[in-house]
Design a protein around this motif. Structure first.
Motif, PDB file in Angstrom:
ATOM      1  N   PRO A   1     -27.370  43.247 -75.273  1.00 49.86           N
ATOM      2  CA  PRO A   1     -26.176  43.604 -76.057  1.00 49.86           C
ATOM      3  C   PRO A   1     -26.139  45.088 -76.404  1.00 49.86           C
ATOM      4  O   PRO A   1     -27.167  45.761 -76.481  1.00 49.86           O
ATOM      5  N   ARG A   2     -24.941  45.569 -76.608  1.00 48.02           N
ATOM      6  CA  ARG A   2     -24.704  46.964 -76.980  1.00 48.02           C
ATOM      7  C   ARG A   2     -24.492  47.033 -78.486  1.00 48.02           C
ATOM      8  O   ARG A   2     -23.757  46.224 -79.048  1.00 48.02           O
ATOM      9  N   PHE A   3     -25.131  48.003 -79.129  1.00 46.86           N
ATOM     10  CA  PHE A   3     -25.008  48.158 -80.572  1.00 46.86           C
ATOM     11  C   PHE A   3     -24.462  49.543 -80.878  1.00 46.86           C
ATOM     12  O   PHE A   3     -25.107  50.555 -80.622  1.00 46.86           O
ATOM     13  N   ASP A   4     -23.266  49.579 -81.420  1.00 51.26           N
ATOM     14  CA  ASP A   4     -22.610  50.840 -81.765  1.00 51.26           C
ATOM     15  C   ASP A   4     -22.851  51.130 -83.237  1.00 51.26           C
ATOM     16  O   ASP A   4     -22.216  50.529 -84.106  1.00 51.26           O
ATOM     17  N   VAL A   5     -23.760  52.060 -83.545  1.00 49.71           N
ATOM     18  CA  VAL A   5     -24.090  52.338 -84.941  1.00 49.71           C
ATOM     19  C   VAL A   5     -22.924  52.978 -85.689  1.00 49.71           C
ATOM     20  O   VAL A   5     -22.904  52.975 -86.923  1.00 49.71           O
ATOM     21  N   LEU A   6     -21.939  53.520 -84.960  1.00 49.25           N
ATOM     22  CA  LEU A   6     -20.795  54.168 -85.609  1.00 49.25           C
ATOM     23  C   LEU A   6     -19.585  53.247 -85.751  1.00 49.25           C
ATOM     24  O   LEU A   6     -18.537  53.678 -86.231  1.00 49.25           O
ATOM     25  N   ASP A   7     -19.735  51.994 -85.358  1.00 54.11           N
ATOM     26  CA  ASP A   7     -18.659  51.023 -85.564  1.00 54.11           C
ATOM     27  C   ASP A   7     -18.390  50.898 -87.063  1.00 54.11           C
ATOM     28  O   ASP A   7     -19.316  50.682 -87.849  1.00 54.11           O
TER      29      ASP A   7
ATOM     30  N   LEU B   1     -27.731  40.555 -83.022  1.00 55.68           N
ATOM     31  CA  LEU B   1     -28.678  41.237 -82.139  1.00 55.68           C
ATOM     32  C   LEU B   1     -30.006  40.484 -82.075  1.00 55.68           C
ATOM     33  O   LEU B   1     -30.572  40.285 -80.997  1.00 55.68           O
ATOM     34  N   ARG B   2     -30.523  40.070 -83.242  1.00 56.05           N
ATOM     35  CA  ARG B   2     -31.798  39.340 -83.257  1.00 56.05           C
ATOM     36  C   ARG B   2     -31.686  38.024 -82.499  1.00 56.05           C
ATOM     37  O   ARG B   2     -32.629  37.611 -81.809  1.00 56.05           O
ATOM     38  N   ALA B   3     -30.538  37.368 -82.649  1.00 56.02           N
ATOM     39  CA  ALA B   3     -30.353  36.090 -81.957  1.00 56.02           C
ATOM     40  C   ALA B   3     -30.354  36.277 -80.447  1.00 56.02           C
ATOM     41  O   ALA B   3     -30.747  35.375 -79.698  1.00 56.02           O
ATOM     42  N   HIS B   4     -29.930  37.444 -79.995  1.00 52.49           N
ATOM     43  CA  HIS B   4     -29.840  37.686 -78.556  1.00 52.49           C
ATOM     44  C   HIS B   4     -31.181  38.089 -77.957  1.00 52.49           C
ATOM     45  O   HIS B   4     -31.445  37.807 -76.779  1.00 52.49           O
ATOM     46  N   GLY B   5     -32.026  38.760 -78.738  1.00 51.02           N
ATOM     47  CA  GLY B   5     -33.300  39.182 -78.184  1.00 51.02           C
ATOM     48  C   GLY B   5     -33.950  40.304 -78.957  1.00 51.02           C
ATOM     49  O   GLY B   5     -33.500  40.693 -80.037  1.00 51.02           O
ATOM     50  N   ARG B   6     -34.998  40.853 -78.367  1.00 51.37           N
ATOM     51  CA  ARG B   6     -35.820  41.848 -79.052  1.00 51.37           C
ATOM     52  C   ARG B   6     -35.309  43.276 -78.881  1.00 51.37           C
ATOM     53  O   ARG B   6     -35.733  44.176 -79.612  1.00 51.37           O
ATOM     54  N   LEU B   7     -34.402  43.483 -77.931  1.00 53.59           N
ATOM     55  CA  LEU B   7     -33.886  44.822 -77.659  1.00 53.59           C
ATOM     56  C   LEU B   7     -32.370  44.803 -77.573  1.00 53.59           C
ATOM     57  O   LEU B   7     -31.749  43.778 -77.273  1.00 53.59           O
ATOM     58  N   CYS B   8     -31.778  45.957 -77.839  1.00 51.17           N
ATOM     59  CA  CYS B   8     -30.347  46.160 -77.617  1.00 51.17           C
ATOM     60  C   CYS B   8     -30.160  47.569 -77.060  1.00 51.17           C
ATOM     61  O   CYS B   8     -31.079  48.398 -77.101  1.00 51.17           O
ATOM     62  N   ARG B   9     -28.970  47.820 -76.522  1.00 45.50           N
ATOM     63  CA  ARG B   9     -28.626  49.146 -76.043  1.00 45.50           C
ATOM     64  C   ARG B   9     -27.921  49.912 -77.158  1.00 45.50           C
ATOM     65  O   ARG B   9     -26.986  49.400 -77.775  1.00 45.50           O
TER      66      ARG B   9
ATOM     67  N   PRO C   1     -25.867  53.327 -77.552  1.00 47.75           N
ATOM     68  CA  PRO C   1     -25.303  54.481 -76.854  1.00 47.75           C
ATOM     69  C   PRO C   1     -25.638  55.788 -77.594  1.00 47.75           C
ATOM     70  O   PRO C   1     -25.771  55.774 -78.818  1.00 47.75           O
ATOM     71  N   PRO C   2     -25.833  56.920 -76.870  1.00 52.11           N
ATOM     72  CA  PRO C   2     -25.492  57.032 -75.462  1.00 52.11           C
ATOM     73  C   PRO C   2     -26.610  56.625 -74.491  1.00 52.11           C
ATOM     74  O   PRO C   2     -26.316  56.294 -73.358  1.00 52.11           O
ATOM     75  N   ALA C   3     -27.885  56.687 -74.909  1.00 51.71           N
ATOM     76  CA  ALA C   3     -28.926  56.441 -73.907  1.00 51.71           C
ATOM     77  C   ALA C   3     -30.232  55.979 -74.552  1.00 51.71           C
ATOM     78  O   ALA C   3     -31.303  56.476 -74.226  1.00 51.71           O
ATOM     79  N   SER C   4     -30.126  55.017 -75.474  1.00 51.58           N
ATOM     80  CA  SER C   4     -31.312  54.613 -76.218  1.00 51.58           C
ATOM     81  C   SER C   4     -31.499  53.101 -76.203  1.00 51.58           C
ATOM     82  O   SER C   4     -30.555  52.342 -75.979  1.00 51.58           O
ATOM     83  N   TRP C   5     -32.731  52.692 -76.467  1.00 53.14           N
ATOM     84  CA  TRP C   5     -33.041  51.298 -76.724  1.00 53.14           C
ATOM     85  C   TRP C   5     -33.154  51.097 -78.231  1.00 53.14           C
ATOM     86  O   TRP C   5     -33.753  51.916 -78.931  1.00 53.14           O
ATOM     87  N   GLY C   6     -32.613  49.983 -78.728  1.00 51.53           N
ATOM     88  CA  GLY C   6     -32.796  49.597 -80.119  1.00 51.53           C
ATOM     89  C   GLY C   6     -33.731  48.407 -80.207  1.00 51.53           C
ATOM     90  O   GLY C   6     -33.649  47.489 -79.394  1.00 51.53           O
ATOM     91  N   VAL C   7     -34.641  48.429 -81.171  1.00 52.21           N
ATOM     92  CA  VAL C   7     -35.625  47.361 -81.355  1.00 52.21           C
ATOM     93  C   VAL C   7     -35.238  46.573 -82.599  1.00 52.21           C
ATOM     94  O   VAL C   7     -35.069  47.149 -83.677  1.00 52.21           O
ATOM     95  N   THR C   8     -35.104  45.252 -82.451  1.00 55.85           N
ATOM     96  CA  THR C   8     -34.478  44.432 -83.489  1.00 55.85           C
ATOM     97  C   THR C   8     -35.436  43.595 -84.324  1.00 55.85           C
ATOM     98  O   THR C   8     -35.133  43.287 -85.476  1.00 55.85           O
ATOM     99  N   ARG C   9     -36.574  43.191 -83.774  1.00 55.85           N
ATOM    100  CA  ARG C   9     -37.443  42.217 -84.429  1.00 55.85           C
ATOM    101  C   ARG C   9     -38.541  42.886 -85.251  1.00 55.85           C
ATOM    102  O   ARG C   9     -39.077  43.936 -84.892  1.00 55.85           O
ATOM    103  N   HIS C  10     -38.885  42.245 -86.350  1.00 55.51           N
ATOM    104  CA  HIS C  10     -39.854  42.800 -87.289  1.00 55.51           C
ATOM    105  C   HIS C  10     -41.201  43.065 -86.628  1.00 55.51           C
ATOM    106  O   HIS C  10     -41.801  44.135 -86.814  1.00 55.51           O
TER     107      HIS C  10
END
Length: 397
Positions: free
Chosen positions: A3-9, A23-31, A33-42
């Protein structure tokens, strides 16, 4: 698909927690933008905060740090969080003394006196703005005294605090950059004037000790480095604590059951402060740079990629926290990551904990009621969970 996560939404800035749950329900990582990985789980965030395969220093052309060229070079390359290990260690040895556990404990009585002084007008009028009248002046006064900033600067900095927050935010709408740049320039000029007027003092406040180190080794410590780190520590020193106190006051006014529990047991104040940090983390994420490939689940984060550790998301992980969306001032244990972690963790974490414990104990002791007088006003930010105003109606105990 990740999934894509827009922090400026705007929905995320207003309330990021529903998006975090998805995001957590989908998995441990998200995209991110513009070019980063987001880490969701504790579990992943807590581990990566201490992982030496991640660094804080970023290339000048990293797309997340798109401030004007002179600001990127003169501020973000010199402040302690983004320094290479050797420079980080050199600065850390000097700076950590100002925020040590011993210093924090010795300040407990002074913080209580300051809290009582700031609460006194509200006991007479029955009205208080928890942001402007309590959280900011308390947090700013304590850190200003430790660093060597004049307390008289509080009002000017409060008026610019929202713009300064933008200056220290990696993800920023283009329309906000001019204001952020202007505020950062003003603050640098202000701090530079103070530094140039001060004398070295090995036994004094942080500014005096930094100047003493520069006098002893002018090659290792430049005036620009001192100015930029004093500026950074001043802002972050009050911002995190201020946001925690604001979050706590707003939450207690909104949840009378939790306020009643704190009133009945003021000794819960320190536990309550930890829960406020978890519940609505003052800083929502921290950025790192992958120095080598890192596997998370079935995904590979390549060397050179930016990694966004989503602290606020991790603090609501259902695998770690029972009913994470519920505020519980008795929650224990509470292994939140609201202060980051590892060698790059928040330098003022111990002091912030002491301040939070003292402030909420004084509120529970001095007030018999605490209610919202008007709706609280947030400062829109992707990074900080801040308030510009929290009008309260209070009754003396």
């Amino acid at each position: 698909m990740v999934p894509r996560f827009d922090v400026l939404d705007p929905k995320v800035i207003d309330d990021p927690y529903p998006s975090y749950a998805e995001l957590r329900a989908h998995g441990r990582l998200c995209r991110v933008p513009p070019a980063s990985w987001g880490v969701t789980r504790h579990a992943d965030v807590a581990a990566l905060l201490r992982d030496r395969r991640l660094a804080n220093e970023f290339p000048a052309d990293d797309p997340q740090f798109r401030m004007e060229r002179d600001l990127a070079e003169s501020v973000f390359k010199r402040i302690i969080p983004t320094r290479a290990p050797a420079d980080h260690s050199r600065l850390h040895q000097l700076i950590v003394k100002a925020f040590s556990p011993g210093v924090a404990r010795r300040l407990r009585g002074h913080i209580a006196e300051l809290a009582d002084e700031l609460l006194a007008p509200a006991l007479d009028t029955g009205r208080m703005d928890a942001a402007a009248d309590l959280a900011f002046p308390l947090a700013a006064t304590v850190v200003f005294e430790l660093i060597g900033m004049p307390v008289r600067a509080r009002q000017e900095i409060w008026l610019r605090s929202g713009a300064l927050a933008k200056a220290f935010t990696p993800f920023l709408p283009e329309g906000d950059r001019a204001e952020a740049d202007a505020s950062l320039r003003w603050f640098r000029d202000y701090v530079r004037d103070l530094v140039l007027q001060r004398r070295p003092d090995e036994q004094g406040d942080l500014m005096g000790r930094l100047l003493a180190a520069a006098a002893a080794d002018p090659v290792a410590y430049s005036v620009d480095e001192i100015v930029d780190n004093v500026m950074f520590l001043c802002f972050t020193g009050f911002e995190t604590t201020m946001n925690m106190v604001c979050t706590g006051c707003e939450a207690l006014a909104r949840e009378p059951g939790q306020w009643s529990r704190l009133r009945a047991e003021p000794a819960l104040a320190a536990t309550a402060a930890e829960e406020f940090i978890r519940y609505d983390a003052p800083i929502q994420y921290t950025a790192r740079l992958a120095l080598e490939p890192i596997e998370i689940g079935d995904r590979l984060i390549r060397k050179g990629r930016s990694v966004i550790l989503l602290l606020g998301c991790a603090n609501h992980d259902e695998e770690v926290f029972e009913r994470p969306d519920r505020l519980d001032i008795t929650r224990s244990p509470n292994p939140h990551v609201g202060f980051g972690g590892g060698v790059r963790g928040c330098l003022g974490a111990v002091l912030a904990r002491v301040e939070g414990g003292v402030v909420f104990e004084r509120l529970a002791t001095r007030l018999s009621s605490l209610e919202a007088a008007q709706s609280a006003v947030r400062v829109p930010s992707a990074l900080f969970r801040s308030f510009s105003s929290i009008p309260l109606a209070v009754t003396p105990a």
